[in-house]
Design an enzyme around this catalytic site. Structure first.
Site, PDB file in Angstrom:
ATOM      1  N   TYR A  92       2.114  -6.549  -7.558  1.00  0.00           N
ATOM      2  CA  TYR A  92       2.947  -6.684  -6.570  1.00  0.00           C
ATOM      3  C   TYR A  92       4.206  -7.971  -7.176  1.00  0.00           C
ATOM      4  O   TYR A  92       3.619  -9.133  -7.433  1.00  0.00           O
ATOM      5  CB  TYR A  92       2.212  -7.422  -5.284  1.00  0.00           C
ATOM      6  CG  TYR A  92       1.243  -6.403  -4.733  1.00  0.00           C
ATOM      7  CD1 TYR A  92       1.438  -4.975  -4.961  1.00  0.00           C
ATOM      8  CD2 TYR A  92       0.356  -6.959  -3.901  1.00  0.00           C
ATOM      9  CE1 TYR A  92       0.540  -4.304  -4.337  1.00  0.00           C
ATOM     10  CE2 TYR A  92      -0.598  -6.078  -3.195  1.00  0.00           C
ATOM     11  CZ  TYR A  92      -0.639  -4.824  -3.648  1.00  0.00           C
ATOM     12  OH  TYR A  92      -1.465  -3.995  -2.824  1.00  0.00           O
ATOM     13  N   HIS A  97      -7.158  -0.955  -9.324  1.00  0.00           N
ATOM     14  CA  HIS A  97      -5.852  -0.736  -8.677  1.00  0.00           C
ATOM     15  C   HIS A  97      -5.643   1.096  -8.716  1.00  0.00           C
ATOM     16  O   HIS A  97      -5.309   1.675  -7.571  1.00  0.00           O
ATOM     17  CB  HIS A  97      -4.795  -1.352  -9.045  1.00  0.00           C
ATOM     18  CG  HIS A  97      -3.533  -1.407  -7.805  1.00  0.00           C
ATOM     19  ND1 HIS A  97      -2.750  -2.332  -7.805  1.00  0.00           N
ATOM     20  CD2 HIS A  97      -3.575  -0.726  -6.665  1.00  0.00           C
ATOM     21  CE1 HIS A  97      -1.816  -2.319  -6.724  1.00  0.00           C
ATOM     22  NE2 HIS A  97      -2.241  -1.313  -6.009  1.00  0.00           N
ATOM     23  N   SER A 131      -1.786   0.344   4.992  1.00  0.00           N
ATOM     24  CA  SER A 131      -0.764   0.984   5.797  1.00  0.00           C
ATOM     25  C   SER A 131      -1.456   1.621   7.024  1.00  0.00           C
ATOM     26  O   SER A 131      -1.080   2.784   7.392  1.00  0.00           O
ATOM     27  CB  SER A 131      -0.066   2.065   4.857  1.00  0.00           C
ATOM     28  OG  SER A 131       0.544   1.553   3.784  1.00  0.00           O
ATOM     29  N   GLY A 157       4.971   1.219   8.490  1.00  0.00           N
ATOM     30  CA  GLY A 157       5.998   0.666   9.699  1.00  0.00           C
ATOM     31  C   GLY A 157       6.281   1.883  10.619  1.00  0.00           C
ATOM     32  O   GLY A 157       7.148   1.658  11.561  1.00  0.00           O
TER      33      GLY A 157
END
Length: 332
Positions: free
Chosen positions: A57, A123, A202, A207
């Site tokens: 990140y 990850h 998420s 979003g």
């Protein structure tokens, strides 16, 4: 009721955590470093106790931000990070070799200014390395006390079982929301059977369920959603109509669309934890409050009927991005 306490490796983390990626990459516009630090402190003061970052990140900037901002309050939160994927020369590199994972953990400990990372995820699975080798290396770091527990990210049920047989896996993190149902093809049930926490990143559909995004074409060129089929000109109009109906359902339930999406995710099992991300203090408070929402069964059923793999237009990833994950896929 969605306020059931949630745990990872025996530690209470609450139903809603905070994913940090938005503060350093992928979603525009990015906040200033000062604003990002203020948001982290606000989250901790608001009662969020589960923070999630990763080596990749912001090309390590996210971990550095966390370490510099919260080092003095380390005993107040559960810390998760991820390794085995890094940014090298602006290119994403997946490397699950034991020596790489050890180097990533040591570097993360330094950036995070801590002696121990409570949960450390692989990850992405490096398919050139048997999952048992990568997980075995992380298990060794547990024994050394550098990490508290082992996690996996974007892994399917079969691979999870193989990994868990090598060393106990405490958490599996994958995308899960009303419009991304892939975990229902096996990993949700496998996690339940094995006693593994399922961490849903998420949960607000990147979003989409926030009730604000109307035109993805107006997002910065580098915004991750510009490469995701559901947000492109072919699929977005149909999805927007679906999201508008979802907003109507949220208003009828007396909550925001984001809260409805998070509460729906939490309703899928007591082992499920929601991990939204945001750049806004107001949205963070809104997301966190969803952890104590009580929604009637007919509202949750309404979400199932309205938004599912049959009604959503477009896959969640491009073919290139899909190739990097091990999650099950619905038949096309």
């Amino acid at each position: 009721m969605t306020s059931t306490p949630r745990t990872i490796a025996g530690t209470d983390v609450g139903p809603v955590g905070f994913g940090w990626m938005n503060l350093s990459q992928s979603y525009g516009p990015l906040p200033s470093r000062e604003d990002a630090a203020k948001l982290l402190l606000h989250a901790l003061d608001a009662g969020v106790t589960h923070f999630d970052t990763a080596t990749i990140y912001g090309a390590t900037a996210n971990e550095t931000l966390l370490g510099e901002t919260l080092a003095g309050r380390r005993d107040e939160f559960f810390l998760a990070s991820k390794g085995g994927m890094s940014s090298q020369g602006g290119r994403r590199v997946i490397d699950g070799r034991p020596e790489t994972l050890r180097a990533h953990v040591d570097a993360s400990l330094a950036r995070l200014r801590t002696e121990k990372i409570d949960l450390y995820y692989l990850h992405r699975w490096d398919r050139t390395v048997p999952i048992e080798e990568s997980v075995g290396a992380l298990g060794g770091l547990v024994r050394e006390g550098k990490i508290g527990a082992v996690g996996l990210s974007e892994i399917g049920a079969e691979t999870l079982r193989r990994a868990h047989a090598e060393h106990p896996v405490a958490a599996l993190q994958s995308e899960y929301s009303p419009w991304t149902r892939n975990p229902e093809l096996g990993t949700l049930q496998a996690c339940r059977e094995l006693g593994v926490a399922f961490v849903a990143f998420s949960p607000v559909g990147r979003g989409a369920f926030g009730g604000v995004l109307r035109d993805p074409a107006a997002l910065p060129d580098w915004d991750l959603r510009q490469s995701m089929p559901r947000f492109d000109a072919e699929h977005w109009p149909a999805n927007l109509a679906l999201l508008d109906r979802f907003g109507d359902l949220a208003r009828e339930a007396g909550c925001s669309p984001a809260q409805l999406a998070i509460a729906w995710v939490l309703s899928r099992g007591e082992h499920v934890i929601a991990l939204p991300g945001t750049r806004s203090a107001d949205h963070l408070d809104e997301d966190f409050a969803a952890g104590s929402l009580e929604l009637p069964a007919h509202v949750l059923a309404g979400v199932d009927d309205l938004v599912n793999e049959r009604t959503v237009s477009g896959p969640r990833y491009s073919p290139a991005a899909q190739a990097d994950v091990d999650t099950e896929e619905f038949a096309s």
